[in-house]
Design a protein around this motif. Structure first.
Motif, PDB file in Angstrom:
ATOM      1  N   TYR A   1       0.835  -1.199   0.000  1.00 50.01           N
ATOM      2  CA  TYR A   1       0.000   0.000   0.000  1.00 50.01           C
ATOM      3  C   TYR A   1       0.870   1.249   0.000  1.00 50.01           C
ATOM      4  N   GLY A   2       0.422   2.233  -0.736  1.00 47.61           N
ATOM      5  CA  GLY A   2       1.021   3.551  -0.626  1.00 47.61           C
ATOM      6  C   GLY A   2       0.279   4.310   0.471  1.00 47.61           C
ATOM      7  N   ILE A   3       0.999   5.206   1.156  1.00 49.37           N
ATOM      8  CA  ILE A   3       0.384   5.972   2.244  1.00 49.37           C
ATOM      9  C   ILE A   3       0.367   7.445   1.879  1.00 49.37           C
ATOM     10  N   ASP A   4      -0.803   8.037   1.921  1.00 55.04           N
ATOM     11  CA  ASP A   4      -0.912   9.480   1.692  1.00 55.04           C
ATOM     12  C   ASP A   4      -0.302  10.195   2.903  1.00 55.04           C
ATOM     13  N   PRO A   5       0.709  11.036   2.662  1.00 55.88           N
ATOM     14  CA  PRO A   5       1.406  11.628   3.813  1.00 55.88           C
ATOM     15  C   PRO A   5       0.520  12.576   4.629  1.00 55.88           C
ATOM     16  N   GLN A   6      -0.502  13.141   4.007  1.00 57.46           N
ATOM     17  CA  GLN A   6      -1.381  14.064   4.729  1.00 57.46           C
ATOM     18  C   GLN A   6      -2.452  13.336   5.514  1.00 57.46           C
ATOM     19  N   SER A   7      -3.200  12.500   4.801  1.00 59.48           N
ATOM     20  CA  SER A   7      -4.346  11.846   5.440  1.00 59.48           C
ATOM     21  C   SER A   7      -3.977  10.520   6.094  1.00 59.48           C
ATOM     22  N   GLY A   8      -2.836   9.972   5.671  1.00 66.26           N
ATOM     23  CA  GLY A   8      -2.469   8.648   6.170  1.00 66.26           C
ATOM     24  C   GLY A   8      -3.235   7.534   5.496  1.00 66.26           C
ATOM     25  N   HIS A   9      -4.080   7.889   4.553  1.00 63.98           N
ATOM     26  CA  HIS A   9      -4.912   6.876   3.907  1.00 63.98           C
ATOM     27  C   HIS A   9      -4.090   5.970   3.004  1.00 63.98           C
ATOM     28  N   LEU A  10      -4.611   4.761   2.865  1.00 59.08           N
ATOM     29  CA  LEU A  10      -3.917   3.731   2.095  1.00 59.08           C
ATOM     30  C   LEU A  10      -4.477   3.628   0.689  1.00 59.08           C
ATOM     31  N   THR A  11      -3.599   3.377  -0.256  1.00 60.01           N
ATOM     32  CA  THR A  11      -3.991   3.047  -1.626  1.00 60.01           C
ATOM     33  C   THR A  11      -3.245   1.786  -2.023  1.00 60.01           C
ATOM     34  N   LEU A  12      -3.993   0.787  -2.445  1.00 61.48           N
ATOM     35  CA  LEU A  12      -3.343  -0.463  -2.823  1.00 61.48           C
ATOM     36  C   LEU A  12      -2.431  -0.242  -4.022  1.00 61.48           C
ATOM     37  N   LEU A  13      -1.165  -0.606  -3.880  1.00 56.56           N
ATOM     38  CA  LEU A  13      -0.221  -0.501  -4.999  1.00 56.56           C
ATOM     39  C   LEU A  13      -0.274  -1.771  -5.830  1.00 56.56           C
ATOM     40  N   ASN A  14      -0.072  -2.887  -5.194  1.00 56.08           N
ATOM     41  CA  ASN A  14      -0.242  -4.173  -5.888  1.00 56.08           C
ATOM     42  C   ASN A  14      -0.273  -5.302  -4.869  1.00 56.08           C
ATOM     43  N   ARG A  15      -0.534  -6.467  -5.412  1.00 61.68           N
ATOM     44  CA  ARG A  15      -0.661  -7.660  -4.587  1.00 61.68           C
ATOM     45  C   ARG A  15       0.084  -8.763  -5.329  1.00 61.68           C
ATOM     46  N   GLN A  16       0.891  -9.491  -4.612  1.00 65.29           N
ATOM     47  CA  GLN A  16       1.646 -10.575  -5.265  1.00 65.29           C
ATOM     48  C   GLN A  16       1.363 -11.892  -4.565  1.00 65.29           C
ATOM     49  N   PRO A  17       1.166 -12.941  -5.363  1.00 65.14           N
ATOM     50  CA  PRO A  17       1.004 -14.260  -4.744  1.00 65.14           C
ATOM     51  C   PRO A  17       2.341 -14.760  -4.210  1.00 65.14           C
ATOM     52  N   LEU A  18       2.281 -15.597  -3.216  1.00 71.19           N
ATOM     53  CA  LEU A  18       3.490 -16.265  -2.741  1.00 71.19           C
ATOM     54  C   LEU A  18       3.730 -17.490  -3.609  1.00 71.19           C
ATOM     55  N   SER A  19       4.807 -18.190  -3.322  1.00 70.51           N
ATOM     56  CA  SER A  19       5.144 -19.361  -4.139  1.00 70.51           C
ATOM     57  C   SER A  19       4.032 -20.399  -4.029  1.00 70.51           C
ATOM     58  N   LEU A  20       3.890 -21.180  -5.082  1.00 72.62           N
ATOM     59  CA  LEU A  20       2.862 -22.206  -5.123  1.00 72.62           C
ATOM     60  C   LEU A  20       3.020 -23.117  -3.905  1.00 72.62           C
ATOM     61  N   SER A  21       1.934 -23.385  -3.251  1.00 75.82           N
ATOM     62  CA  SER A  21       1.844 -24.168  -2.005  1.00 75.82           C
ATOM     63  C   SER A  21       2.263 -23.341  -0.786  1.00 75.82           C
ATOM     64  N   GLY A  22       2.674 -22.110  -0.970  1.00 74.97           N
ATOM     65  CA  GLY A  22       3.039 -21.239   0.146  1.00 74.97           C
ATOM     66  C   GLY A  22       1.792 -20.567   0.704  1.00 74.97           C
ATOM     67  N   THR A  23       1.098 -21.304   1.566  1.00 67.23           N
ATOM     68  CA  THR A  23      -0.178 -20.806   2.086  1.00 67.23           C
ATOM     69  C   THR A  23      -0.021 -20.245   3.494  1.00 67.23           C
ATOM     70  N   MET A  24      -0.994 -19.487   3.912  1.00 67.05           N
ATOM     71  CA  MET A  24      -1.099 -18.980   5.275  1.00 67.05           C
ATOM     72  C   MET A  24       0.182 -18.293   5.786  1.00 67.05           C
TER      73      MET A  24
END
Lengths: 515, 410
Positions: B120-143
């Motif tokens: 997440y990116g953080i807005d320096p003024q409001s502190g609000h979050l904006t999703l930058l990206n999401r990456q999967p972990l390695s296959l079978s890398g759960t929890m």
């Protein structure tokens, strides 16, 4: 020879990092960091132990024909290449026949024929490796007569990894780790360990000779009515007359190829149940059925189109055509079945789907076939897009094999393989969409299970999908394991085997048995 | 327990010193610098990963799980934004505090068996979050359970419980996560058939070198030292612990030569010597059982640990539910002998503390933040700087099932 390790710096890396489907690995990041080329089972054990000790993921390759990315997508991991494990000589103390996992089917047929005059009822593509083919329940032109390859397996040499991370060599049979043996007979490759040898106490005798015939149709003057008549004639035969044991020596591959190819049609191989071609009445009776459907003469070109190049056209290869009402040719079995060709090459990109059908086609299904086989999409050349409708059943449908193998589909009369190919990575989307839309619509009709739309979920008409024709699109459905393994308890059994023999889930891929 | 919804000035000043990274913050130079600079220790925003619906004016949707953003002004935490996030069980800030990273503790992502990491990116003024990206972990890398960002801000390392693995993901200059670039798949098991059937890494932390990491594996009773180079992780050292102990949490003494390990399964704390120069885990120096009664099964579980920045005190949380849900859980305070690693019991603070899931130590050592999952609250306990004793807990925020908190100072 010791293990030959090919890493990124090696000139062979870019060649050996791929299998036969050029789609995979999809990116450099997805590629394995090394390929361990093994010469024998001891090499494989050493390479596997080394891989596990290094915390790397092993994937296993024999022939390299996996339709999905199960082997080639292994970020930073190790591909254990078994393609040089090709021995078919007997092993003392083991069942009579041995096939090492890297042996290609063409060699399997040739060696078994020469050594013993027996064969394995396996697939038509001579370069497919035994390792994945048999563990996924491989079938082929003799399967209606003799069942699936997995039905004949008596024992397996397999390397598993125990809870402490130690490689354990096992010979599993009906009295030793029989649950693992059953799992190795149909659940598909890359699930439980590394199979290095298959053993068989018995194998079926080779037919002396076979007949080869084609029935071809031209798209140019095809109507939807005639298309329906052709498909339902074919399906009706397999649903009714095809269940008669005297027809089981006949195997048909009906390639429903897209209109842009010009033709579609079927390839037929036939022998009598005794392995001779003395009595051709069954074959002629079958071919007669299509006489009124305006077939056209077969040519090397249209025959190749019809079978999606799964078979090399036989009776155009210079052999003498038989006399009689239908064009057919007679061949020695080995000539007809060891041709080395067929199957995907290393340069093409392909997408595959599959389904089992217990019954003839319905009008609604035929309409869907017609729609998508005649559909045009700008910029998408569908001339190499085919649904291969193979005859099925016969000896495959011996119900007692359900409990001894991991192939639960024992009630179907047709097995469908959806195939589409394209040249460049950038072209993929249109082809993938065609296959997806076609399949989804076909299994959303009035015959589909309303709770499992878009899939051939097992019911009175369908029997799911084939794990050797894996399709990652099916992962979108929570019930995907039931598509491949049925809903009668096989999947929980396989999960138990998984937990017992692969406690760390070392052997995994996108569609592996979940622990 | 005393609930205070309004804070006075004194309480606010006390909470200002709380860091975002709990036990790990003492090894993140950025935060140490922040905490040392008096005019920069005021926390401006809090990010809480919770397994419940979020609240505030900017609730993006009403998903079951969220990262809850709080604005901290004077004496109260005001919820301002809730971002839908699937099982965000651990959060951590980038060293620049411009980005937030969250694990998605899930077993399926995009129809495949893996967890995921969110940037997440953080807005320096409001502190609000904006999703930058999401990456999967390695296959079978759960929890996935835990992650650590390298002090240079370029790599992120994840402890993956389900697949028994550690994953490395590169971070670009804009905070985005790249694909998994390094995987170490772990082996081994332990005597507890239910919890130790396979490797289950729980935590990773960088040691003072910034390129070496320590990993705690509950499933195989093992601590590992890894070296991070060129986006890859390699094992440089293994240390096998008491069978069945189940190491879950680690804390390095500020001196760098003592490694404390909280063992969940046998409810104990062990102290090992650590050679930070060479990355060696040395012999076990101390071992303390958190006995609640004579019966082994009645010991409960040691689930969290926090090191006081002075190096004089250690705090451990113990969870136990007896018959009738009568709790004997709470937090123990210990005095550390920094020459021998020996722990002397100071206090068992249980009043108002139930189901303590995680603890975060203030970087100036004035407070301990406590997350109580089932009480759905975040509590603050003042620490006496001389005795190390904990004061009564004070509720600073009400959040459904809080799992992790990160505080932004800059």
């Amino acid at each position: 020879m010791s293990i030959e390790t090919v890493t990124r710096q090696d000139a062979r890396y870019n060649t050996l990092i791929k299998g036969k489907n050029a789609r995979f690995p999809a990116s450099k990041e997805d590629a394995a960091s090394r390929i361990e080329l093994c010469d024998n089972a001891a090499d494989v054990a050493e390479a596997l132990q080394r891989t596990v000790n290094a915390g790397l993921r092993p994937t296993i390759r024999s022939g390299g024909h996996c339709y999905e990315d199960f082997v080639s997508s292994n970020p930073g991991g190790a591909i254990l290449d078994l393609s040089m494990l090709t021995e078919t000589t007997p092993v003392p103390g083991a069942p009579k026949y041995r096939i090492a996992a890297g042996t290609q089917l063409g060699t399997v047929y040739s060696d078994l024929y020469k050594r013993y005059n027996v064969t394995l009822p396996g697939g038509t593509c001579g370069s497919v490796g035994a390792g994945g083919h048999i563990s996924g329940g491989g079938y082929g032109l003799l399967s209606r007569l003799h069942g699936l390859t997995s039905d004949w397996v008596s024992a397996v040499d397999i390397l598993t990894v125990d809870a402490s991370g130690k490689v354990v060599p096992r010979r599993v049979d009906h009295t030793h780790d029989s649950d693992l043996l059953r799992a190795c007979c149909g659940a598909g490759g890359g699930n439980f360990g590394v199979i290095t040898n298959y053993f068989f106490d018995e194998l079926p005798q080779v037919p002396q000779e076979v007949m080869s015939a084609y029935v071809m149709f031209a798209w140019a003057d095809m109507t939807e009515e005639r298309f329906e008549a052709i498909l339902t004639t074919y399906g009706n035969y397999l649903e009714t007359r095809g269940k008669d044991p005297e027809t089981w020596g006949m195997f048909t591959i009906f390639g429903l190829t897209h209109r842009s190819a010009g033709h579609f049609g079927m390839s037929v191989q036939f022998c009598n149940p005794d392995g001779t071609c003395r009595d051709l009445r069954v074959l002629n009776e079958f071919l007669d059925l299509f006489a009124s459907c305006n077939p056209v003469p077969s040519t090397p070109e249209n025959a190749a189109v019809a079978t999606g190049k799964r078979l090399a056209p036989m009776h155009h290869a210079g052999q003498e055509a038989c006399s009689g009402p239908h064009m057919m040719s007679r061949h020695l079995w080995l000539d007809a079945n060891v041709r080395g060709g067929g199957g995907g090459g290393g340069e093409q990109r392909g997408k595959y789907k599959s389904s089992y059908m217990k019954r003839n086609f319905t009008s609604s299904e035929v309409a869907c076939f017609y729609k998508h086989l005649t559909r045009t999409i700008p910029g998408v050349d569908l001339s190499r897009s085919t649904v291969s409708v193979d005859s099925y059943g016969g000896a495959i449908n011996r119900k007692e094999m359900v409990a001894s193998t991991s192939m639960p589909q024992r009630a179907s009369v047709m097995k469908l393989q959806f195939m589409t190919f394209w040249p460049g990575e950038e072209d993929a989307a249109g082809y993938l969409a065609w296959a997806h839309d076609f399949f989804s619509e076909l299994y959303s009709g009035p015959d589909a299970d309303p709770n499992h739309k878009e899939t051939p979920y097992p019911n009175d008409r369908y029997e799911g999908c084939y794990i050797n024709y894996p399709d990652k699109d099916m992962l979108a459905y929570s019930f995907w394991p039931q598509l491949y393994y049925g809903d009668q308890g096989l999947y929980p059994f396989l999960q138990g085997v998984k937990r017992r023999y692969d406690p760390h889930n070392i052997f995994h891929h996108a569609m592996s048995i979940r622990p | 327990m005393k609930h205070r919804t309004l804070w006075n000035r004194r309480h606010f000043v006390q909470i200002m010193g709380i860091s975002s990274l709990g036990v790990m913050n003492s090894h993140v130079p950025w935060l140490l610098e922040a905490s040392k600079t008096k005019n920069r220790v005021t926390p401006m925003f809090a990010y809480v990963g919770c397994f419940g619906k979020g609240q505030g004016d900017h609730v993006t949707d009403h998903s079951e799980h969220a990262i809850q953003v709080f604005a901290i002004e004077e004496d109260c935490w005001t919820p301002t934004q809730a971002v839908a996030s699937d099982h965000p069980s651990f959060l951590t800030l980038h060293p620049t505090q411009r980005f937030l990273y969250a694990v998605n503790e899930v077993d399926t992502y995009q129809n495949l068996p893996s967890g995921a990491i969110e940037a997440y990116g953080i807005d320096p003024q409001s502190g609000h979050l904006t999703l930058l990206n999401r990456q999967p972990l390695s296959l079978s890398g759960t929890m996935p359970k835990h992650l650590a960002v390298s002090p240079d801000g370029r790599k992120l390392v994840v402890a993956v419980h389900g697949g028994g693995a550690y994953n490395v993901l590169p971070i670009d200059a804009n905070g985005h996560l790249g694909k998994v670039s390094g995987i170490v798949k772990e082996m081994g098991s332990g005597p507890d058939r239910e919890r130790q059937e396979a490797s289950h890494p729980q935590m990773v932390m960088f040691d003072p070198t910034g390129y070496r990491l320590l990993g705690a594996d509950l499933g195989n009773d093992r601590l590992s030292v890894f070296t991070l180079a060129e986006d890859k992780l390699t094992v440089s050292e293994r240390s096998v612990m008491q069978p069945g102990s189940g190491p879950r949490h680690m804390a390095l003494h500020p001196s760098g030569h003592l490694l404390y390990v909280a063992n969940e399964l046998d409810a104990s704390v062990s102290c090992y010597g650590y050679d930070a120069t060479n990355g060696y885990i040395l012999q076990r120096l101390q071992h303390v059982a958190m006995l609640l009664s004579g019966d082994f099964k009645e010991r409960g579980k040691t689930v969290a640990m926090a090191m006081h920045p002075s190096g004089q005190f250690l705090y451990t949380s113990n969870c136990h539910r007896g018959p009738g849900d009568i709790g004997t859980d709470g937090i123990r305070a210990w005095r550390i002998d920094s020459s021998t690693g020996a722990l002397t019991h100071i206090q068992f603070q249980s009043e108002g503390l139930r189901f303590v899931h995680a603890m975060n130590m203030a970087s100036d050592g004035t407070n301990l933040l406590v997350l109580s999952e089932k009480q759905s609250s975040i509590l603050r306990l003042r620490i006496d700087p001389t005795s190390g004793q904990l004061d009564q807990p004070v509720q600073v925020a009400k959040v459904p099932s809080p799992m992790s908190v990160a505080l932004k100072y800059l």
